[in-house]
Design a protein around this motif. Structure first.
Motif, mmCIF file in Angstrom:
data_model
loop_
_atom_site.group_PDB
_atom_site.id
_atom_site.type_symbol
_atom_site.label_atom_id
_atom_site.label_comp_id
_atom_site.label_asym_id
_atom_site.label_seq_id
_atom_site.Cartn_x
_atom_site.Cartn_y
_atom_site.Cartn_z
ATOM 1 N N UNK A 43 15.465 -14.810 -37.484
ATOM 2 C CA UNK A 43 15.940 -13.580 -38.212
ATOM 3 C C UNK A 43 17.269 -13.433 -38.754
ATOM 4 N N UNK A 44 18.214 -13.978 -37.530
ATOM 5 C CA UNK A 44 19.707 -13.442 -37.679
ATOM 6 C C UNK A 44 20.680 -14.640 -38.328
ATOM 7 N N UNK A 45 19.943 -15.918 -38.371
ATOM 8 C CA UNK A 45 20.572 -17.040 -38.609
ATOM 9 C C UNK A 45 20.228 -17.547 -40.046
ATOM 10 N N UNK A 46 18.852 -17.623 -40.199
ATOM 11 C CA UNK A 46 18.289 -18.194 -41.448
ATOM 12 C C UNK A 46 17.892 -17.106 -42.450
ATOM 13 N N UNK A 47 17.906 -15.581 -41.840
ATOM 14 C CA UNK A 47 17.662 -14.368 -42.780
ATOM 15 C C UNK A 47 16.275 -14.597 -43.187
ATOM 16 N N UNK A 48 15.267 -14.976 -42.458
ATOM 17 C CA UNK A 48 13.829 -15.067 -42.941
ATOM 18 C C UNK A 48 13.313 -13.767 -42.921
ATOM 19 N N UNK A 49 12.811 -13.585 -44.474
ATOM 20 C CA UNK A 49 12.305 -12.220 -44.694
ATOM 21 C C UNK A 49 11.344 -11.783 -43.947
ATOM 22 N N UNK A 50 10.495 -12.850 -43.635
ATOM 23 C CA UNK A 50 8.918 -12.371 -42.915
ATOM 24 C C UNK A 50 9.407 -12.175 -41.274
ATOM 25 N N UNK A 51 10.317 -12.738 -40.608
ATOM 26 C CA UNK A 51 10.961 -12.557 -39.455
ATOM 27 C C UNK A 51 11.765 -10.903 -39.467
ATOM 28 N N UNK A 52 12.396 -10.809 -40.579
ATOM 29 C CA UNK A 52 12.949 -9.437 -40.563
ATOM 30 C C UNK A 52 12.048 -8.171 -40.755
ATOM 31 N N UNK A 53 11.101 -8.319 -41.400
ATOM 32 C CA UNK A 53 10.155 -7.248 -41.547
ATOM 33 C C UNK A 53 9.029 -7.248 -40.434
ATOM 34 N N UNK A 54 9.000 -8.083 -39.649
ATOM 35 C CA UNK A 54 7.917 -8.401 -38.608
ATOM 36 C C UNK A 54 7.802 -7.353 -37.566
ATOM 37 N N UNK A 55 6.666 -7.361 -36.872
ATOM 38 C CA UNK A 55 6.349 -6.379 -35.731
ATOM 39 C C UNK A 55 7.548 -6.506 -34.656
ATOM 40 N N UNK A 56 7.821 -7.794 -34.416
ATOM 41 C CA UNK A 56 8.858 -8.154 -33.579
ATOM 42 C C UNK A 56 10.281 -7.484 -33.772
ATOM 43 N N UNK A 57 10.593 -7.519 -35.309
ATOM 44 C CA UNK A 57 11.873 -6.805 -35.556
ATOM 45 C C UNK A 57 11.914 -5.308 -35.501
ATOM 46 N N UNK A 110 10.998 1.043 -39.572
ATOM 47 C CA UNK A 110 10.816 0.446 -40.642
ATOM 48 C C UNK A 110 11.587 0.487 -42.031
ATOM 49 N N UNK A 111 12.052 1.433 -41.942
ATOM 50 C CA UNK A 111 13.015 1.377 -43.286
ATOM 51 C C UNK A 111 14.202 0.261 -42.917
ATOM 52 N N UNK A 112 14.796 0.530 -41.848
ATOM 53 C CA UNK A 112 15.875 -0.386 -41.388
ATOM 54 C C UNK A 112 15.476 -1.783 -41.705
ATOM 55 N N UNK A 113 14.284 -2.139 -41.359
ATOM 56 C CA UNK A 113 13.927 -3.661 -41.540
ATOM 57 C C UNK A 113 13.676 -4.124 -43.034
ATOM 58 N N UNK A 114 13.249 -2.875 -43.646
ATOM 59 C CA UNK A 114 13.386 -3.259 -45.150
ATOM 60 C C UNK A 114 14.698 -3.447 -45.931
ATOM 61 N N UNK A 115 15.452 -2.669 -45.284
ATOM 62 C CA UNK A 115 16.964 -2.715 -45.776
ATOM 63 C C UNK A 115 17.493 -4.047 -45.387
ATOM 64 N N UNK A 116 17.150 -4.502 -44.266
ATOM 65 C CA UNK A 116 17.512 -5.989 -43.661
ATOM 66 C C UNK A 116 16.997 -7.198 -44.706
ATOM 67 N N UNK A 117 15.759 -6.737 -45.069
ATOM 68 C CA UNK A 117 15.080 -7.857 -45.810
ATOM 69 C C UNK A 117 15.630 -7.688 -47.376
ATOM 70 N N UNK A 118 16.145 -6.767 -47.648
ATOM 71 C CA UNK A 118 16.743 -6.595 -49.071
ATOM 72 C C UNK A 118 18.062 -7.082 -49.066
ATOM 73 N N UNK A 119 18.761 -7.165 -47.816
ATOM 74 C CA UNK A 119 20.148 -7.897 -47.737
ATOM 75 C C UNK A 119 20.157 -9.216 -47.781
ATOM 76 N N UNK A 120 18.952 -9.732 -46.994
ATOM 77 C CA UNK A 120 18.831 -10.948 -46.978
ATOM 78 C C UNK A 120 18.246 -11.560 -48.499
ATOM 79 N N UNK A 121 17.576 -10.879 -48.985
ATOM 80 C CA UNK A 121 17.208 -11.362 -50.468
ATOM 81 C C UNK A 121 18.330 -11.559 -51.373
ATOM 82 N N UNK A 122 19.195 -10.395 -51.170
ATOM 83 C CA UNK A 122 20.281 -10.444 -52.069
ATOM 84 C C UNK A 122 21.378 -11.565 -51.766
ATOM 85 N N UNK A 123 21.366 -11.925 -50.491
ATOM 86 C CA UNK A 123 22.148 -13.333 -50.377
ATOM 87 C C UNK A 123 21.557 -14.602 -50.559
ATOM 88 N N UNK A 124 20.409 -14.605 -50.812
ATOM 89 C CA UNK A 124 19.791 -15.995 -51.240
ATOM 90 C C UNK A 124 20.260 -16.312 -52.859
#
Length: 422
Positions: free
Chosen positions: A214-228, A408-422
């Motif tokens: 989630x926080x090193x690889x910025x994996x989108x699946x981890x960032x939007x998971x139930x665990x996140x 859920x909204x925060x997780x979505x924003x984290x995913x967007x941040x990760x996607x923008x970094x790739x």
């Protein structure tokens, strides 16, 4: 964070005559050192390095810029670099070393590294971080553990609670501490402090492998998971344990709340131990330390390091090389880290004179290396480039301080941040 992005900085610097401008940045035998160690324990620690340099016959020009995570210092450094006048040495950590290396501004330390046998002396996780393009350009001062929980035992006793080992125990203890008239969890409402607590919760909720994804690889699946989602919800619940005056508070002021008995606990890296030491408090008696809830099997690390900028003056370069050498000598490593609260960067330093928190930290560090649970801190410039880290800080702090944003909204924003970094 209000800093120049590396791409913009590179463009600004591109038109400067770097070699010529750097030649006059330091006087003979002088090192100008930029750092952000300004609190009591930190100031004592950096003073030791200054004394060693002066014993070597060099002069030390202190360039301290207040701000716990170094954001202000980096802003000043980038401004100085754009004008062609960087300091001799600067506290630069993690991936930012590579960013500065790409700009062509860092000087090589290969000769002093070879003399000191750094490749053998330093763990690979540290030595690789100190290099750019295969050459040493920085030297590590220490290893900090970020995922610590600190507590005042008198407050815990009065509230009738023990050190929590799970997040649910933390909330249950917090209720009793509040009823006893104390703030359960001291905190400073600054983005880097919010991120420090957040990454600790992510580790304590999801474990080392989830943290890495989630926080090193910025994996989108981890960032939007139930665990996140669960991590974000737990993170926000911690506001219930904090006081209303936390906004903008510096980290050491939050530590003082624990020292003075106004608050029971604090989630903070082991630089907080330097504040307890400066207050003449004894680990295990006057204050307690333990891995943050759910994180006992992992070690989130932050390494302070000094990168050396290119200089042409021979005396200044000699002083610079001596600074790098002195930083890794056992005398400084032991003295500095006992005051700073961290552990030595070199693993062969005798730990017998360190307090129980320091000894536990070194044991856990070595075990985490073996178990592959040694994790770079996202909050402290170890895992991500500065622009990506800043974008994540924005999401975390906005969520933490918003009454409307859902997990859920925060997780979505984290995913967007990760996607923008790739």
């Amino acid at each position: 964070m209000n800093v120049l992005k590396p791409s913009l900085l590179k463009k600004a610097i591109g038109g400067l005559a770097i070699a010529a401008s750097l030649g006059g940045t330091a006087h003979a035998g002088e090192v100008e050192v930029l750092h952000w160690w300004t609190s009591g324990g930190e100031a004592r620690a950096v003073g030791m390095l200054k004394e060693l340099m002066e014993k070597e016959g060099h002069s030390w020009k202190d360039f301290a810029v207040a701000g716990g995570a170094g954001d202000s210092a980096m802003t000043v450094l980038k401004s100085r670099a754009v004008s062609g006048n960087p300091p001799t040495a600067a506290q630069i950590n993690g991936p930012e070393i590579q960013e500065w290396g790409e700009l062509g501004l860092l000087g090589q330390l290969d000769s002093v590294a070879e003399q000191g046998n750094w490749d053998v002396l330093l763990p690979g996780v540290l030595s690789n971080m100190m290099k750019y393009d295969g050459h040493y350009v920085a030297v590590p001062v220490n290893v900090h553990r970020v995922n610590w929980l600190w507590a005042n035992p008198k407050v815990l006793k009065e509230a009738g609670v023990e050190m929590p080992t799970t997040w649910e125990e933390m909330f249950a203890a917090g209720k009793k501490i509040r009823e006893a008239g104390y703030t359960p969890l001291a905190h400073g409402g600054q983005p880097w402090q919010d991120a420090t607590v957040f990454e600790t919760v992510v580790l304590g909720t999801g474990g080392p492998e989830f943290y890495r994804k989630a926080l090193v690889e910025l994996d989108p699946e981890a960032l939007k998971s139930d665990t996140m989602i669960q991590s974000l919800e737990t993170f926000k619940r911690l506001r219930e344990l904090m006081d209303d005056g936390m906004s903008g508070r510096d980290w050491n002021m939050a530590t003082s709340m624990v020292i003075n008995g106004d608050a029971a606990m604090q989630l903070m890296g082991d630089w907080a131990k330097g504040e307890f030491a400066a207050a003449d408090m004894t680990a295990g008696e006057d204050y307690l330390c333990a891995p943050a809830p759910g994180t006992e099997n992992a070690f989130v690390f932050n390494t302070d390091s000094f990168a050396m900028f290119r200089v042409s003056d021979e005396d200044a370069r000699a002083a610079q090389q001596d600074l790098a050498r002195l930083i890794l000598e056992p005398e400084f490593q032991e003295a500095f880290n006992k005051v700073k609260g961290s552990i030595p960067a070199r693993p062969d330093v005798d730990m017998s004179e360190f307090d129980k928190c320091g000894q536990q930290s070194m044991e856990d560090f070595k075990e985490s290396r073996q178990e592959d649970t040694l994790l770079p801190s996202m909050a402290h410039r170890m895992a991500l480039k500065s622009d990506v880290q800043g974008a994540i800080f924005d999401v975390i702090t906005n969520y933490f301080n918003s009454s409307d944003m859902t997990a859920e909204q925060a997780a979505e924003r984290l995913v967007n941040t990760a996607n923008a970094a790739m």
